[in-house]
Write a protein that holds these residues in place. Structure first.
Motif, mmCIF file in Angstrom:
data_model
loop_
_atom_site.group_PDB
_atom_site.id
_atom_site.type_symbol
_atom_site.label_atom_id
_atom_site.label_comp_id
_atom_site.label_asym_id
_atom_site.label_seq_id
_atom_site.Cartn_x
_atom_site.Cartn_y
_atom_site.Cartn_z
ATOM 1 N N LEU A 212 0.946 -1.107 -0.025
ATOM 2 C CA LEU A 212 -0.076 0.099 0.162
ATOM 3 C C LEU A 212 0.807 1.362 -0.145
ATOM 4 C CD1 LEU A 212 -2.826 -0.870 2.440
ATOM 5 C CD2 LEU A 212 -3.100 -0.127 0.262
ATOM 6 N N GLY A 213 1.831 1.169 0.787
ATOM 7 C CA GLY A 213 2.698 2.360 0.862
ATOM 8 C C GLY A 213 3.691 2.846 -0.301
ATOM 9 N N SER A 214 3.913 1.581 -1.037
ATOM 10 C CA SER A 214 4.557 1.958 -2.438
ATOM 11 C C SER A 214 3.706 2.666 -3.315
ATOM 12 C CB SER A 214 5.192 0.536 -2.875
ATOM 13 O OG SER A 214 3.918 -0.190 -3.303
ATOM 14 N N ARG A 215 2.436 2.499 -3.358
ATOM 15 C CA ARG A 215 1.599 3.186 -4.399
ATOM 16 C C ARG A 215 2.067 2.777 -5.922
ATOM 17 N NH1 ARG A 215 1.073 9.455 -1.704
ATOM 18 N NH2 ARG A 215 0.331 8.614 0.371
ATOM 19 N N ASP A 216 2.475 1.597 -5.941
ATOM 20 C CA ASP A 216 2.989 1.057 -7.175
ATOM 21 C C ASP A 216 2.497 -0.181 -7.636
ATOM 22 O OD1 ASP A 216 4.541 0.808 -9.538
ATOM 23 O OD2 ASP A 216 6.467 0.984 -8.528
ATOM 24 N N ARG A 217 1.806 -0.248 -8.634
ATOM 25 C CA ARG A 217 1.230 -1.463 -9.115
ATOM 26 C C ARG A 217 2.333 -2.448 -9.471
ATOM 27 N NH1 ARG A 217 -0.258 -5.650 -10.097
ATOM 28 N NH2 ARG A 217 -1.991 -6.455 -11.227
ATOM 29 N N LYS A 218 3.392 -2.173 -9.825
ATOM 30 C CA LYS A 218 4.685 -3.072 -10.104
ATOM 31 C C LYS A 218 5.034 -3.795 -8.958
ATOM 32 C CE LYS A 218 6.394 -0.454 -14.222
ATOM 33 N NZ LYS A 218 7.228 0.325 -14.904
ATOM 34 N N GLU A 219 5.000 -3.016 -7.827
ATOM 35 C CA GLU A 219 5.360 -3.614 -6.627
ATOM 36 C C GLU A 219 4.324 -4.946 -6.252
ATOM 37 O OE1 GLU A 219 7.886 -4.142 -3.097
ATOM 38 O OE2 GLU A 219 8.067 -2.854 -5.025
ATOM 39 N N LEU A 220 3.103 -4.681 -6.499
ATOM 40 C CA LEU A 220 1.999 -5.816 -6.115
ATOM 41 C C LEU A 220 2.490 -7.115 -6.944
ATOM 42 C CD1 LEU A 220 -0.214 -7.163 -4.836
ATOM 43 C CD2 LEU A 220 -1.778 -5.821 -6.434
ATOM 44 N N ALA A 221 2.931 -6.645 -8.169
ATOM 45 C CA ALA A 221 3.031 -7.761 -9.182
ATOM 46 C C ALA A 221 4.378 -8.711 -8.879
ATOM 47 C CB ALA A 221 3.380 -7.120 -10.696
ATOM 48 N N LYS A 222 5.100 -8.310 -8.121
ATOM 49 C CA LYS A 222 6.316 -9.005 -7.531
ATOM 50 C C LYS A 222 5.820 -10.266 -6.763
ATOM 51 C CE LYS A 222 9.406 -5.068 -7.319
ATOM 52 N NZ LYS A 222 10.358 -4.408 -6.329
ATOM 53 N N TYR A 223 4.535 -10.205 -5.985
ATOM 54 C CA TYR A 223 4.274 -11.228 -5.217
ATOM 55 C C TYR A 223 2.865 -12.007 -5.467
ATOM 56 C CZ TYR A 223 7.231 -8.337 -2.274
ATOM 57 O OH TYR A 223 8.432 -7.898 -1.693
ATOM 58 N N SER A 224 2.083 -11.346 -6.493
ATOM 59 C CA SER A 224 0.706 -11.966 -7.026
ATOM 60 C C SER A 224 0.217 -11.573 -8.059
ATOM 61 C CB SER A 224 -0.407 -11.748 -5.795
ATOM 62 O OG SER A 224 -0.573 -10.419 -6.108
ATOM 63 N N LEU A 225 -0.331 -12.475 -8.701
ATOM 64 C CA LEU A 225 -1.163 -12.159 -10.091
ATOM 65 C C LEU A 225 -2.876 -12.060 -9.574
ATOM 66 C CD1 LEU A 225 0.586 -14.914 -12.371
ATOM 67 C CD2 LEU A 225 1.288 -12.200 -12.203
ATOM 68 N N SER A 226 -3.456 -11.476 -10.574
ATOM 69 C CA SER A 226 -4.878 -11.490 -10.445
ATOM 70 C C SER A 226 -5.571 -12.763 -10.493
ATOM 71 C CB SER A 226 -5.359 -10.264 -11.487
ATOM 72 O OG SER A 226 -6.793 -10.195 -11.297
#
Length: 269
Positions: A212-226
């Motif tokens: 959440l704090g990163s505010r960067d969609r690429k950060e989420l992509a490191k850990y999970s897919l949709s």
């Protein structure tokens, strides 16, 4: 069906409802101005979708319109309730909050009766850690990291208020319920995808505030897919009470043949 939003080239829920309304009212699409509470993607279900349209005339009785409308719609689309409303009501702008459910069937073998409404996870999920992680979503946050790029030109406000995020275990069925002031494009599915990784114990619960704090969609992509859309359902749309009154002298609300449907509770959705 390719979601709610009107598209010229493909059939959507809005297209089909508008076609039925134009036949009943004899009005053109541009005159009806049909608006939905939200844009559900292709494959997403909507038990509680709300829409409004405008006519230059009043109806004395809505039961006939209701019956005619459902008679023209295909079997996978139904209008559960139809009502007149005050001028202040707007299906989208009067919304206070929305509740979504995402269902996960957590067992080695998928129950065929849930195949169209739940995502199948063969990995045994740690529901307790999923609950811990879900609590980090509650409150007002910038959800930029959990939003896919929208396909329209609007730039939505990324700050949303999540009122609750519950993870309920009912045998092999794990049901995630989230209520918020609004949601960004693919936000709910992206939150669920990360909680699945937490449940598989691939990442810790405190990964949520970090992303959440990163505010960067690429950060989420490191850990999970949709996750796929068919496990998601728009369950309830809550409105500003001041905009829910019936206009003076207007017709009674129609609930179809079975009035009790409006009070029906479906905990499995």
């Amino acid at each position: 069906m390719l979601g709610w939003q009107y598209q010229q080239s493909t059939p959507t829920v809005q297209c089909i409802v508008e076609e039925a309304l134009t036949r009943i009212t004899k009005l053109e699409r541009k005159d009806l101005l049909l608006v939905g509470a939200g844009r559900t993607d292709a494959g997403v279900h909507a038990w509680g979708q709300v829409a409004h349209f405008i006519t230059p005339f009043n109806y004395d009785n809505l039961k006939g319109v209701h019956k005619a409308l459902n008679g023209l719609l295909p079997s996978d689309i139904r209008v559960r309730e139809i009502s007149s409303t005050v001028p202040e009501f707007h299906a989208r702008f009067s919304v206070k909050s929305k509740i979504y459910h995402y269902k996960i069937y957590n067992d080695t073998i998928m129950d065929p009766f849930h195949r169209n409404y739940a995502y199948h996870s063969i990995y045994k999920l740690n529901v307790a850690t999923m609950r811990d992680a879900a609590r980090h979503f509650v409150g007002k946050h910038d959800f930029s990291a959990f939003a896919n790029t929208s396909r329209n030109d609007r730039v939505p406000n990324p700050v949303k208020n999540i009122f609750h995020f519950n993870v309920n275990e009912m045998g092999p069925l794990v049901q995630l319920e989230v209520e918020g002031s609004g949601f960004l494009y693919r936000q709910v599915r992206n939150m669920v995808a990360l909680l699945l990784q937490v449940g598989r114990e691939a990442v810790p619960p405190d990964i949520v505030p970090r992303i959440l704090g990163s505010r960067d969609r690429k950060e989420l992509a490191k850990y999970s897919l949709s996750v796929p859309p068919h496990g998601l359902c728009l369950l309830v749309v809550k409105y500003n009470e001041e905009h829910l009154g019936l206009p003076p002298g207007g017709p009674e609300t129609s609930f179809g043949r079975n009035h009790s449907i409006s009070k029906c509770k479906l905990p499995s959705f």
